[in-house]
Enzyme design. Structure first.
Site, PDB file in Angstrom:
ATOM      1  N   LEU A  71       0.867  -1.184   0.000  1.00  7.59           N
ATOM      2  CA  LEU A  71       0.000   0.000   0.000  1.00  7.59           C
ATOM      3  C   LEU A  71       0.895   1.223   0.000  1.00  7.59           C
ATOM      4  O   LEU A  71       1.986   1.214   0.580  1.00  7.59           O
ATOM      5  CB  LEU A  71      -0.908   0.030   1.241  1.00  7.59           C
ATOM      6  CG  LEU A  71      -2.024  -1.010   1.349  1.00  7.59           C
ATOM      7  CD1 LEU A  71      -2.772  -0.832   2.675  1.00  7.59           C
ATOM      8  CD2 LEU A  71      -2.988  -0.926   0.183  1.00  7.59           C
ATOM      9  N   ASP A  72       0.427   2.299  -0.642  1.00 11.46           N
ATOM     10  CA  ASP A  72       1.178   3.543  -0.645  1.00 11.46           C
ATOM     11  C   ASP A  72       1.425   4.029   0.780  1.00 11.46           C
ATOM     12  O   ASP A  72       0.632   3.757   1.697  1.00 11.46           O
ATOM     13  CB  ASP A  72       0.423   4.640  -1.399  1.00 11.46           C
ATOM     14  CG  ASP A  72       0.366   4.396  -2.896  1.00 11.46           C
ATOM     15  OD1 ASP A  72       1.138   3.556  -3.396  1.00 11.46           O
ATOM     16  OD2 ASP A  72      -0.447   5.059  -3.564  1.00 11.46           O
ATOM     17  N   LEU A  73       2.490   4.788   0.953  1.00 16.33           N
ATOM     18  CA  LEU A  73       2.824   5.386   2.251  1.00 16.33           C
ATOM     19  C   LEU A  73       1.623   6.051   2.901  1.00 16.33           C
ATOM     20  O   LEU A  73       1.349   5.852   4.088  1.00 16.33           O
ATOM     21  CB  LEU A  73       3.939   6.424   2.039  1.00 16.33           C
ATOM     22  CG  LEU A  73       4.208   7.405   3.175  1.00 16.33           C
ATOM     23  CD1 LEU A  73       4.870   6.691   4.349  1.00 16.33           C
ATOM     24  CD2 LEU A  73       5.072   8.571   2.699  1.00 16.33           C
ATOM     25  N   ARG A 102      -5.727   7.071  -7.010  1.00 16.64           N
ATOM     26  CA  ARG A 102      -5.421   8.482  -6.826  1.00 16.64           C
ATOM     27  C   ARG A 102      -5.484   9.235  -8.150  1.00 16.64           C
ATOM     28  O   ARG A 102      -6.059  10.320  -8.234  1.00 16.64           O
ATOM     29  CB  ARG A 102      -4.045   8.612  -6.163  1.00 16.64           C
ATOM     30  CG  ARG A 102      -3.982   7.920  -4.809  1.00 16.64           C
ATOM     31  CD  ARG A 102      -2.566   7.720  -4.305  1.00 16.64           C
ATOM     32  NE  ARG A 102      -1.910   8.987  -4.005  1.00 16.64           N
ATOM     33  CZ  ARG A 102      -0.676   9.072  -3.493  1.00 16.64           C
ATOM     34  NH1 ARG A 102       0.013   7.965  -3.231  1.00 16.64           N
ATOM     35  NH2 ARG A 102      -0.142  10.255  -3.243  1.00 16.64           N
TER      36      ARG A 102
END
Length: 216
Positions: free
Chosen positions: A62-64, A163
């Site tokens: 998962l993204d930061l 996003r």
């Protein structure tokens, strides 16, 4: 991004489910899934898990800035089995997002190919020439004070897919440091959460659904 300072939350990992093959965790926003480059980016979800599960193996990321459900493997067999499920799009992922503006439709689909925006890495962009196929289904949950809460169901797993797709349709995810602008960026965190992950257990193939509460 030059002003970025990595300051992950210091809470212990929240284990959602564990057995002899799998560990599901609720990754907090602000914590890397895997180490970045350099000692200042060494703290991450997999490193924290290895304190209690030294055999843990990576399956996906998962993204930061994204919180929510992640699954890790405890055996090479489980890692291979889960890796194939992700590769063949046999898992089902559901995200919750708050986005800028009031989305007019009740549901929809974004089908736009994505590729790296090389001069502006790590940003991604829609690219019809060299981009890889990317498909996102979405559904409106409710409007909230000039914003919208959506359920996002990615059918592919491209980098920054949700996003970019939300930005392109005019409703960037609130608090997104890369794709939101103006007041949509002025939030304490990115409002994107991996709510639920459905997959087949590597030992026997039974269906398994794990979810994590949304904190926004």
């Amino acid at each position: 991004m030059t002003d970025f300072v990595y300051a992950p939350p210091d809470a212990a990992p929240v284990i959602l489910y564990e057995d002899h093959e799998l560990v599901f965790v609720d990754k907090p926003a602000g914590l890397l899934s895997v180490p970045g480059k350099g000692p200042d980016l060494a703290d991450c979800m997999i490193a924290r898990l290895r304190v209690g599960f030294p055999e843990i193996l990576l399956v996906h990321r998962l993204d930061l800035d994204t919180s929510g459900v992640m699954v890790f493997a405890r055996t090479p067999h489980a890692q291979r089995h889960l890796g194939l499920q992700f590769e063949k799009r046999q898992t089902r992922k559901t995200y919750i997002a708050r986005v800028a503006g009031q989305v007019a439709q009740r549901s929809g689909q974004v089908d736009l190919p994505l590729g790296v925006d090389w001069p502006n890495r790590p940003r991604q962009m829609v690219c019809h020439e060299t981009g890889r196929p990317a498909l996102t289904d979405w559904a409106l949950i409710r409007h909230e004070e000039g914003t919208s809460r959506l359920r996002l169901m990615p059918k592919t797993g491209r980098s920054h897919q949700l996003r970019v797709h939300m930005q392109v349709i005019g409703h960037p995810i609130l608090g997104d440091p890369l794709y939101a602008s103006g007041t949509a960026r002025d939030y304490p965190r990115m409002m994107l959460h991996a709510k639920e992950l459905r997959l087949r257990h590597p030992d026997g193939g039974r269906g398994l659904t794990i979810s994590a509460k949304v904190a926004f």
